[in-house]
Design a protein around this motif. Structure first.
Motif, mmCIF file in Angstrom:
data_model
loop_
_atom_site.group_PDB
_atom_site.id
_atom_site.type_symbol
_atom_site.label_atom_id
_atom_site.label_comp_id
_atom_site.label_asym_id
_atom_site.label_seq_id
_atom_site.Cartn_x
_atom_site.Cartn_y
_atom_site.Cartn_z
ATOM 1 N N LEU A 130 0.865 -1.156 0.000
ATOM 2 C CA LEU A 130 0.033 -0.044 -0.016
ATOM 3 C C LEU A 130 0.745 1.238 -0.153
ATOM 4 C CD1 LEU A 130 -2.883 -0.964 2.539
ATOM 5 C CD2 LEU A 130 -3.055 -1.054 0.078
ATOM 6 N N HIS A 131 2.163 1.190 0.627
ATOM 7 C CA HIS A 131 2.926 2.379 0.687
ATOM 8 C C HIS A 131 3.435 2.610 -0.644
ATOM 9 C CE1 HIS A 131 6.268 4.710 1.976
ATOM 10 N NE2 HIS A 131 7.284 3.871 1.388
ATOM 11 N N ARG A 132 3.737 1.396 -1.321
ATOM 12 C CA ARG A 132 4.311 1.855 -2.771
ATOM 13 C C ARG A 132 3.209 2.520 -3.575
ATOM 14 N NH1 ARG A 132 6.954 -4.150 -3.463
ATOM 15 N NH2 ARG A 132 9.104 -3.535 -2.549
ATOM 16 N N ALA A 133 1.786 2.263 -3.500
ATOM 17 C CA ALA A 133 0.719 2.601 -3.916
ATOM 18 C C ALA A 133 0.328 3.819 -3.931
ATOM 19 C CB ALA A 133 -0.321 1.723 -3.830
ATOM 20 N N LEU A 134 0.821 4.230 -2.295
ATOM 21 C CA LEU A 134 0.719 5.750 -1.844
ATOM 22 C C LEU A 134 1.504 6.834 -2.852
ATOM 23 C CD1 LEU A 134 -1.079 7.102 0.307
ATOM 24 C CD2 LEU A 134 0.920 7.134 1.745
ATOM 25 N N ARG A 135 2.660 6.273 -3.152
ATOM 26 C CA ARG A 135 3.601 7.035 -3.808
ATOM 27 C C ARG A 135 3.064 7.271 -5.311
ATOM 28 N NH1 ARG A 135 7.169 10.829 -4.846
ATOM 29 N NH2 ARG A 135 8.554 10.377 -6.252
ATOM 30 N N TRP A 136 2.318 6.249 -5.863
ATOM 31 C CA TRP A 136 1.641 6.553 -7.228
ATOM 32 C C TRP A 136 0.504 7.421 -6.861
ATOM 33 C CZ3 TRP A 136 -3.716 5.830 -7.557
ATOM 34 C CH2 TRP A 136 -4.257 5.998 -8.788
ATOM 35 N N LEU A 137 -0.209 7.501 -5.784
ATOM 36 C CA LEU A 137 -1.203 8.321 -5.452
ATOM 37 C C LEU A 137 -0.746 9.839 -5.545
ATOM 38 C CD1 LEU A 137 -4.339 8.462 -4.812
ATOM 39 C CD2 LEU A 137 -3.505 8.699 -2.358
ATOM 40 N N GLN A 138 0.349 9.994 -4.730
ATOM 41 C CA GLN A 138 0.933 11.159 -4.645
ATOM 42 C C GLN A 138 1.360 11.790 -5.886
ATOM 43 O OE1 GLN A 138 4.765 10.742 -2.454
ATOM 44 N NE2 GLN A 138 5.189 12.879 -2.522
ATOM 45 N N LEU A 139 2.144 10.992 -6.904
ATOM 46 C CA LEU A 139 2.520 11.534 -8.275
ATOM 47 C C LEU A 139 1.097 11.833 -8.835
ATOM 48 C CD1 LEU A 139 5.387 8.968 -8.837
ATOM 49 C CD2 LEU A 139 5.440 11.633 -8.145
ATOM 50 N N PHE A 140 0.200 11.038 -8.987
ATOM 51 C CA PHE A 140 -0.925 11.455 -9.696
ATOM 52 C C PHE A 140 -1.679 12.435 -9.421
ATOM 53 C CE2 PHE A 140 -5.545 10.304 -10.299
ATOM 54 C CZ PHE A 140 -5.739 10.603 -11.634
ATOM 55 N N LEU A 141 -2.186 12.538 -7.976
ATOM 56 C CA LEU A 141 -2.765 13.851 -7.570
ATOM 57 C C LEU A 141 -2.139 15.125 -7.877
ATOM 58 C CD1 LEU A 141 -4.265 12.558 -4.127
ATOM 59 C CD2 LEU A 141 -5.306 12.391 -6.634
ATOM 60 N N GLU A 142 -0.734 14.785 -7.836
ATOM 61 C CA GLU A 142 0.086 16.067 -7.958
ATOM 62 C C GLU A 142 0.128 16.418 -9.569
ATOM 63 O OE1 GLU A 142 1.319 18.463 -6.226
ATOM 64 O OE2 GLU A 142 2.511 19.507 -7.738
ATOM 65 N N SER A 143 0.048 15.566 -10.307
ATOM 66 C CA SER A 143 0.039 16.076 -11.604
ATOM 67 C C SER A 143 -1.693 16.356 -12.106
ATOM 68 C CB SER A 143 0.417 14.900 -12.770
ATOM 69 O OG SER A 143 -0.553 13.910 -12.894
ATOM 70 N N LEU A 144 -2.639 15.739 -11.212
ATOM 71 C CA LEU A 144 -3.890 16.415 -11.470
ATOM 72 C C LEU A 144 -4.170 17.844 -10.941
ATOM 73 C CD1 LEU A 144 -6.542 14.948 -12.392
ATOM 74 C CD2 LEU A 144 -7.228 14.662 -9.793
ATOM 75 N N ARG A 145 -3.472 18.164 -10.155
ATOM 76 C CA ARG A 145 -3.532 19.257 -9.481
ATOM 77 C C ARG A 145 -3.068 20.545 -10.251
ATOM 78 N NH1 ARG A 145 -0.728 23.244 -6.291
ATOM 79 N NH2 ARG A 145 1.194 22.148 -6.475
ATOM 80 N N THR A 146 -1.952 20.118 -10.885
ATOM 81 C CA THR A 146 -1.349 21.156 -11.891
ATOM 82 C C THR A 146 -1.865 21.053 -13.292
ATOM 83 O OG1 THR A 146 0.512 19.637 -12.043
ATOM 84 C CG2 THR A 146 0.661 21.395 -10.396
ATOM 85 N N SER A 147 -2.758 20.008 -13.738
ATOM 86 C CA SER A 147 -2.972 19.729 -14.926
ATOM 87 C C SER A 147 -3.866 21.170 -15.527
ATOM 88 C CB SER A 147 -4.004 18.595 -15.010
ATOM 89 O OG SER A 147 -5.192 18.591 -14.379
ATOM 90 N N THR A 148 -3.705 20.676 -17.007
ATOM 91 C CA THR A 148 -4.537 21.874 -17.566
ATOM 92 C C THR A 148 -5.838 21.022 -18.375
ATOM 93 O OG1 THR A 148 -3.397 21.621 -19.674
ATOM 94 C CG2 THR A 148 -2.654 23.407 -18.044
ATOM 95 N N GLU A 149 -6.781 21.999 -19.135
ATOM 96 C CA GLU A 149 -7.889 21.518 -19.505
ATOM 97 C C GLU A 149 -7.663 20.374 -20.647
ATOM 98 O OE1 GLU A 149 -10.737 24.228 -21.606
ATOM 99 O OE2 GLU A 149 -10.470 25.127 -19.380
ATOM 100 N N ASP A 150 -6.632 20.191 -21.310
ATOM 101 C CA ASP A 150 -6.163 19.184 -22.135
ATOM 102 C C ASP A 150 -5.384 18.021 -21.905
ATOM 103 O OD1 ASP A 150 -4.830 22.000 -24.067
ATOM 104 O OD2 ASP A 150 -3.730 20.650 -22.677
ATOM 105 N N SER A 151 -5.186 18.248 -20.415
ATOM 106 C CA SER A 151 -4.605 16.882 -20.110
ATOM 107 C C SER A 151 -5.166 15.559 -19.884
ATOM 108 C CB SER A 151 -3.913 17.348 -18.539
ATOM 109 O OG SER A 151 -3.230 18.436 -18.470
ATOM 110 N N LYS A 152 -4.706 14.624 -20.035
ATOM 111 C CA LYS A 152 -5.342 13.460 -20.257
ATOM 112 C C LYS A 152 -5.135 12.583 -18.922
ATOM 113 C CE LYS A 152 -6.427 12.204 -24.999
ATOM 114 N NZ LYS A 152 -6.983 13.405 -25.096
ATOM 115 N N THR A 153 -6.325 12.243 -18.242
ATOM 116 C CA THR A 153 -6.223 11.292 -16.719
ATOM 117 C C THR A 153 -5.378 10.010 -17.039
ATOM 118 O OG1 THR A 153 -8.456 10.654 -17.222
ATOM 119 C CG2 THR A 153 -8.080 12.341 -15.747
ATOM 120 N N SER A 154 -5.763 9.545 -18.342
ATOM 121 C CA SER A 154 -5.163 8.192 -18.599
ATOM 122 C C SER A 154 -3.683 8.393 -18.517
ATOM 123 C CB SER A 154 -5.707 7.584 -19.710
ATOM 124 O OG SER A 154 -5.531 8.499 -20.740
#
Ligand code: 1PZ
Length: 211
Positions: free
Chosen positions: A108-132
């Motif tokens: 789970l700890h390793r998955a938390l790193r994924w979450l951290q990276l993903f949420l950070e890029s979501l936070r700084t994303s723009t309209e044409d960023s792709k979630t996938s």
């Protein structure tokens, strides 16, 4: 409603995770993950194989916490000490303790790193960023190195089924885009701190590669 997700709930759990002397309470760590899993479930059944594994690991930890030795599982720190002192961890290859708290939490700890990276890029994303794309970039930079080919493949396919950025923001259930971004800005330092404390603890005890 028990199964209604909100980003605020995740934030609240990770906030409650840290004790005054910076130990990580297992109870809230688990609750934080339960929230995230309920979020993932709301995204559709392609994520079922992921949430099944996450739920399984959450359940293992919960069983320790509510079991007869539960007091030793109050924090991640006390769990590590207890399991190591009592030789309850398979350190180099899987043997008589294939489902220790230490190795389970590491996943789970390793998955938390994924979450951290993903949420950070979501936070700084723009309209044409792709979630996938954000999702798989975060995955490749974290969890992927711990997963065999077949799982990487299946995970990559699941990412393609993610809803677009607008829908994603809505499902996070935290108000307008701007409000979600603000809340992510609050949540991320907390998640990062919990991650870093666990990472340092595991590194110090040589537990980062538990089988
Ligand atoms: C929002 C989209 C969700 C993307 C989730 C990204 C994470 C992908 C993880 C893929 C896991 C695939 C299934 C099982 C894998 C297991 O083999 C491994 C190693 O455990 P072991 O085999 O050693 O017992 N399990 C994990 O790596 C734990 C994965 C937990 C994933 C939790 C994701 C929560 C997502 C929250 C969504 C916001």
């Amino acid at each position: 409603m028990a199964d209604s997700f909100s980003l605020q709930n995740v934030l609240d759990n990770f906030k409650s995770c840290l004790s005054d002397n910076k130990e990580v309470f297992l109870k809230y760590y688990i609750s934080g993950w339960r929230e995230l899993v309920s979020f993932m479930n709301s995204l559709g059944s392609v994520f079922a194989f992921i949430s099944k594994d996450a739920v399984n690991k959450i359940q293992i930890l919960e069983n320790f916490l509510t079991g007869e030795n539960g007091t030793h599982y109050l924090t991640v720190q006390s769990m590590v000490k207890y399991e190591l002192d009592n030789e309850l961890v398979d350190l180099t290859k899987r043997g008589s303790h294939p489902e220790s708290g230490c190795r389970t939490l590491l996943r789970l700890h390793r998955a938390l790193r994924w979450l951290q990276l993903f949420l950070e890029s979501l936070r700084t994303s723009t309209e044409d960023s792709k979630t996938s794309v954000m999702c798989s970039d975060a995955y490749n930079a974290s969890l992927a190195q711990h997963h065999p080919w077949l799982i990487r493949k299946a995970t990559g396919m699941a990412f393609c089924a993610l809803p677009g950025r607008d829908t994603f923001f809505e499902v996070l259930n935290a108000g307008s885009h701007q409000e979600v971004v603000t809340l992510l800005g609050e949540a991320l330092p907390l998640i990062s701190e919990v991650y870093q404390i666990t990472e340092d603890l595991y590194a110090k005890n040589n537990l980062l590669e538990l089988p």
